[in-house]
Design a protein around this motif. Structure first.
Motif, PDB file in Angstrom:
ATOM      1  N   SER A  54       1.092  -1.353  -0.256  1.00  0.00           N
ATOM      2  CA  SER A  54      -0.120   0.199  -0.146  1.00  0.00           C
ATOM      3  C   SER A  54       0.731   0.883   0.533  1.00  0.00           C
ATOM      4  O   SER A  54       1.795   1.080   0.544  1.00  0.00           O
ATOM      5  CB  SER A  54      -0.883  -0.410   1.109  1.00  0.00           C
ATOM      6  N   LEU A  55       0.367   2.963  -0.770  1.00  0.00           N
ATOM      7  CA  LEU A  55       0.242   3.607  -0.020  1.00  0.00           C
ATOM      8  C   LEU A  55       0.301   4.859   0.111  1.00  0.00           C
ATOM      9  O   LEU A  55      -1.218   4.084   0.441  1.00  0.00           O
ATOM     10  CB  LEU A  55       1.233   3.773  -1.699  1.00  0.00           C
ATOM     11  N   GLU A  56       0.491   5.701   0.383  1.00  0.00           N
ATOM     12  CA  GLU A  56      -0.369   6.290   1.463  1.00  0.00           C
ATOM     13  C   GLU A  56       0.030   7.818   0.917  1.00  0.00           C
ATOM     14  O   GLU A  56       0.736   8.416   0.684  1.00  0.00           O
ATOM     15  CB  GLU A  56       1.004   7.073   3.127  1.00  0.00           C
ATOM     16  N   ILE A  57      -1.134   8.768   0.451  1.00  0.00           N
ATOM     17  CA  ILE A  57      -1.422   9.244  -0.757  1.00  0.00           C
ATOM     18  C   ILE A  57      -3.090  10.824  -0.575  1.00  0.00           C
ATOM     19  O   ILE A  57      -3.448   9.820  -0.157  1.00  0.00           O
ATOM     20  CB  ILE A  57      -1.193   9.205  -2.589  1.00  0.00           C
ATOM     21  N   ASP A  58      -2.372  11.955  -0.017  1.00  0.00           N
ATOM     22  CA  ASP A  58      -3.550  12.805   0.345  1.00  0.00           C
ATOM     23  C   ASP A  58      -4.621  11.923   0.721  1.00  0.00           C
ATOM     24  O   ASP A  58      -5.755  12.352   1.004  1.00  0.00           O
ATOM     25  CB  ASP A  58      -4.492  12.237  -1.212  1.00  0.00           C
ATOM     26  N   GLY A  59      -3.756  12.040   1.689  1.00  0.00           N
ATOM     27  CA  GLY A  59      -4.471  11.459   3.826  1.00  0.00           C
ATOM     28  C   GLY A  59      -5.001  10.090   3.119  1.00  0.00           C
ATOM     29  O   GLY A  59      -5.932  10.175   4.224  1.00  0.00           O
ATOM     30  N   ARG A  60      -5.135   9.769   2.349  1.00  0.00           N
ATOM     31  CA  ARG A  60      -5.656   8.349   2.076  1.00  0.00           C
ATOM     32  C   ARG A  60      -4.671   7.044   1.583  1.00  0.00           C
ATOM     33  O   ARG A  60      -4.350   7.110   1.477  1.00  0.00           O
ATOM     34  CB  ARG A  60      -6.506   8.179   1.538  1.00  0.00           C
ATOM     35  N   VAL A  61      -4.912   5.565   1.783  1.00  0.00           N
ATOM     36  CA  VAL A  61      -3.936   4.795   2.257  1.00  0.00           C
ATOM     37  C   VAL A  61      -4.728   4.092   0.999  1.00  0.00           C
ATOM     38  O   VAL A  61      -5.656   3.378   0.667  1.00  0.00           O
ATOM     39  CB  VAL A  61      -3.702   4.047   3.138  1.00  0.00           C
ATOM     40  N   LEU A  62      -3.749   3.519  -0.021  1.00  0.00           N
ATOM     41  CA  LEU A  62      -4.319   2.894  -1.580  1.00  0.00           C
ATOM     42  C   LEU A  62      -3.359   1.756  -1.385  1.00  0.00           C
ATOM     43  O   LEU A  62      -2.821   1.953  -0.977  1.00  0.00           O
ATOM     44  CB  LEU A  62      -4.775   4.157  -2.585  1.00  0.00           C
ATOM     45  N   ASP A  63      -4.105   0.695  -2.237  1.00  0.00           N
ATOM     46  CA  ASP A  63      -3.070  -0.054  -2.466  1.00  0.00           C
ATOM     47  C   ASP A  63      -2.356  -0.141  -3.925  1.00  0.00           C
ATOM     48  O   ASP A  63      -2.624   1.135  -4.648  1.00  0.00           O
ATOM     49  CB  ASP A  63      -3.575  -1.871  -3.074  1.00  0.00           C
ATOM     50  N   SER A  64      -0.440  -0.578  -4.022  1.00  0.00           N
ATOM     51  CA  SER A  64       0.376   0.592  -5.134  1.00  0.00           C
ATOM     52  C   SER A  64      -0.070  -1.201  -5.830  1.00  0.00           C
ATOM     53  O   SER A  64       0.906  -1.164  -6.760  1.00  0.00           O
ATOM     54  CB  SER A  64       1.206   0.707  -3.865  1.00  0.00           C
ATOM     55  N   GLY A  65      -0.802  -2.506  -5.586  1.00  0.00           N
ATOM     56  CA  GLY A  65      -0.770  -3.279  -6.848  1.00  0.00           C
ATOM     57  C   GLY A  65      -2.289  -3.594  -6.618  1.00  0.00           C
ATOM     58  O   GLY A  65      -2.465  -2.451  -6.907  1.00  0.00           O
ATOM     59  N   PRO A  66      -2.096  -5.037  -6.955  1.00  0.00           N
ATOM     60  CA  PRO A  66      -3.653  -5.243  -7.194  1.00  0.00           C
ATOM     61  C   PRO A  66      -4.467  -4.496  -6.071  1.00  0.00           C
ATOM     62  O   PRO A  66      -4.643  -4.868  -5.412  1.00  0.00           O
ATOM     63  CB  PRO A  66      -3.570  -6.961  -6.986  1.00  0.00           C
ATOM     64  N   ASP A  67      -5.551  -3.059  -7.568  1.00  0.00           N
ATOM     65  CA  ASP A  67      -6.304  -3.408  -6.325  1.00  0.00           C
ATOM     66  C   ASP A  67      -7.612  -4.433  -6.484  1.00  0.00           C
ATOM     67  O   ASP A  67      -8.270  -3.622  -5.310  1.00  0.00           O
ATOM     68  CB  ASP A  67      -6.739  -1.687  -6.650  1.00  0.00           C
ATOM     69  N   GLY A  68      -7.569  -5.066  -6.867  1.00  0.00           N
ATOM     70  CA  GLY A  68      -8.980  -5.800  -6.580  1.00  0.00           C
ATOM     71  C   GLY A  68      -8.906  -7.645  -7.118  1.00  0.00           C
ATOM     72  O   GLY A  68      -7.994  -7.420  -7.844  1.00  0.00           O
ATOM     73  N   VAL A  69      -9.980  -7.857  -6.794  1.00  0.00           N
ATOM     74  CA  VAL A  69      -9.653  -9.827  -7.838  1.00  0.00           C
ATOM     75  C   VAL A  69     -11.253  -9.962  -8.298  1.00  0.00           C
ATOM     76  O   VAL A  69     -11.689  -9.500  -7.663  1.00  0.00           O
ATOM     77  CB  VAL A  69      -9.426 -10.443  -6.926  1.00  0.00           C
TER      78      VAL A  69
END
Length: 496
Positions: A54-69
């Protein structure tokens, strides 16, 4: 009275496959028992999880790899239920996608199966093909061509589709979708390994569109009745991101007594001689003795460890090459970016040239866009838009010589070509995944069978991961769990 000595297992590789192998070795859903082995996970990097980060950007945590399956694969639901986080699964919030074709962003035609059309009328209505391309595809319905080579164990996806539907369908639809998923080119990709129904349908004498259409599940009713069960979602994620699965798995394994050794590369794997043969796992700093080993690492790393055990298996593993990709995550003010009204993203055919600007005539670096906070509504915040630009393919090495700033600037220029007036992003972040996506070339499954046969002749050794029978997260979960279960059974029989 004798004290039972617990067996030792080393898992080489701390990605999702390796962690799931460790989970099964320590008892799986039931949890550890007095006979469960001691497990050590050795990971070359500074953290476990592989591409599930994951990564933190603009105050939120997002996946930096696959975001769903894919939701239809059972493995993600099973592991989440076993870990007690099934309630964290969330469905995709939108459907459909667009394609940059013939100078415009256009909705994908209805009825595609992995990018392959099954409905000529829908293909025509989409305007993604030229008149000549449409007429060539129509031939498949009116006078379908037989396979030029008869039934074979494997064929390239590109050759099968081109024979039946023409080259324009391949370059405009199949390569962006099916090739894009794997960061490969369908002219080299194995139909048997990646899309077996195509191999079956493409080698028949009749229409490919008709054959694939008959295999597809019926579309959901446009007039649902009260009491109808809604169709399941196509994709799912976790409310905390796919990377949250790694956090839960790691915590569970630590509670079970699993030892993690990070920043350590395994340099060799040796089988000791004698009636009570064990394994020696050598790293840069130490040697670990083990009753069993699971190799859950990329093919090139596994190849090096197999060289002294089975040179033929090492050679087969070395034939599996990898594509490098990069993902640029952008956060825009909502007024600075106007996206298509529907859909979760845009695909860009790999040979698409820049129509204007400083890179006029060069092909796009971007292969796809994901509208992340539309795809997953729990990520949405009023007044902002989150978008990911995907870059890189097996035959595109430009990323190797570009800085993060250059990749970001190129992605922004290409966003401007697709959507015209694009403002300055609030924030951006580049995540690079070097040699991260294995390429399943023709006869890949034959290589895998050879590798698996070699492993069968090495008692106490199992292998798992994306290089074998599926690159997606669910396939890696299943591969790791199967390897862990099999080794646990082997060690249990040995202890009797």
């Amino acid at each position: 009275m004798t004290t039972q000595v617990r067996q030792e297992v080393v898992v080489v590789g701390g990605g999702i496959a390796g962690l799931c192998a460790a989970y099964e070795l320590t008892g799986g859903r039931e949890g550890p028992s007095s006979s469960s082995p001691r497990v050590t996970v050795i990971e070359a990097g500074p953290r476990v999880g592989g591409k599930l980060q994951s990564l933190e950007i603009d105050g939120r945590v997002l996946d930096s790899g696959p975001d769903g399956v894919l939701a239809r694969r059972p493995e993600i639901g099973e592991i989440c239920r076993d870990l007690g986080i099934a309630d964290d699964l969330v469905p995709i919030g939108a459907s459909g996608a667009s394609l940059f074709a013939r100078g415009r962003v256009r909705p994908l035609p209805e009825g595609l199966q992995m990018g392959i059309p099954t409905n000529w009328q829908a293909l025509r209505a989409s305007h993604v093909l030229s008149g000549a391309g449409l007429l060539r595809a129509l031939r498949d319905r009116l006078s379908p061509l037989p396979s030029s080579r008869g039934a074979l164990q494997d064929r390239t996806i590109g050759s099968l589709v081109e024979t039946k539907l023409g080259r324009e369908v391949v370059t405009t639809l199949v390569d962006p979708l099916l090739g894009g998923i794997n960061a490969g080119r369908v002219s080299e990709m194995s139909a048997a390994a990646i899309y077996p129904p195509l191999l079956e349908a493409g080698q028949q004498r009749g229409s490919l569109m008709a054959a694939l259409g008959a295999m597809a599940p019926p579309p959901p009713s446009s007039d649902p009745q009260e009491g109808d069960v809604p169709p399941p979602p196509a994709f799912v994620s976790l409310v905390g991101g796919m990377a949250s699965l790694i956090s839960v798995l790691e915590t569970t394994l630590r509670e079970r007594g699993v030892t993690f050794v990070l920043n350590t590369s395994v340099t060799s794997l040796r089988r000791t001689a004698g009636s009570d043969a064990r394994w020696s796992v050598d790293s840069e700093r130490t040697t670990s003795r083990a009753d069993g080993v699971v190799l859950a690492l990329p093919a090139i790393g596994a190849s090096g460890l197999f060289e002294s055990l089975d040179p033929d298996a090492a050679a087969l593993l070395a034939q599996i090459d990898y594509a490098s990709v990069a993902i640029v995550t952008f956060v825009f003010d909502a007024d600075d970016l106007t996206l298509p009204a529907t859909g979760t993203g845009v695909l860009i055919p790999p040979e698409t040239p820049h129509p204007r600007g400083p890179f006029h005539g060069e092909r796009f670096l971007t292969t796809a866009l994901t509208f992340l906070d539309r795809k997953w509504p729990h990520l949405h915040r009023p007044g902002t838009t989150v978008l990911r630009s995907h870059t890189g393919r097996i035959d595109d090495d430009r990323l190797e010589t570009m800085s993060d700033t250059e990749v970001t600037e190129r992605a922004l220029i290409e966003l401007g070509i697709l959507f015209h007036d694009v403002g300055v992003p609030r924030e951006s972040h580049v995540t690079r995944w070097a040699e991260s996506l294995p390429q399943y070339r023709v006869n890949h499954l034959m290589r895998v069978v050879g590798i698996e046969n070699a492993v069968e002749h090495l008692p106490g050794l199992e292998i798992a991961g994306a290089a074998l029978r599926g690159i997606g997260v669910p396939a890696c979960i299943g591969s790791g769990r199967a390897a862990g279960q099999k080794l646990r059974e082997t060690l249990g029989a040995k202890a009797l």
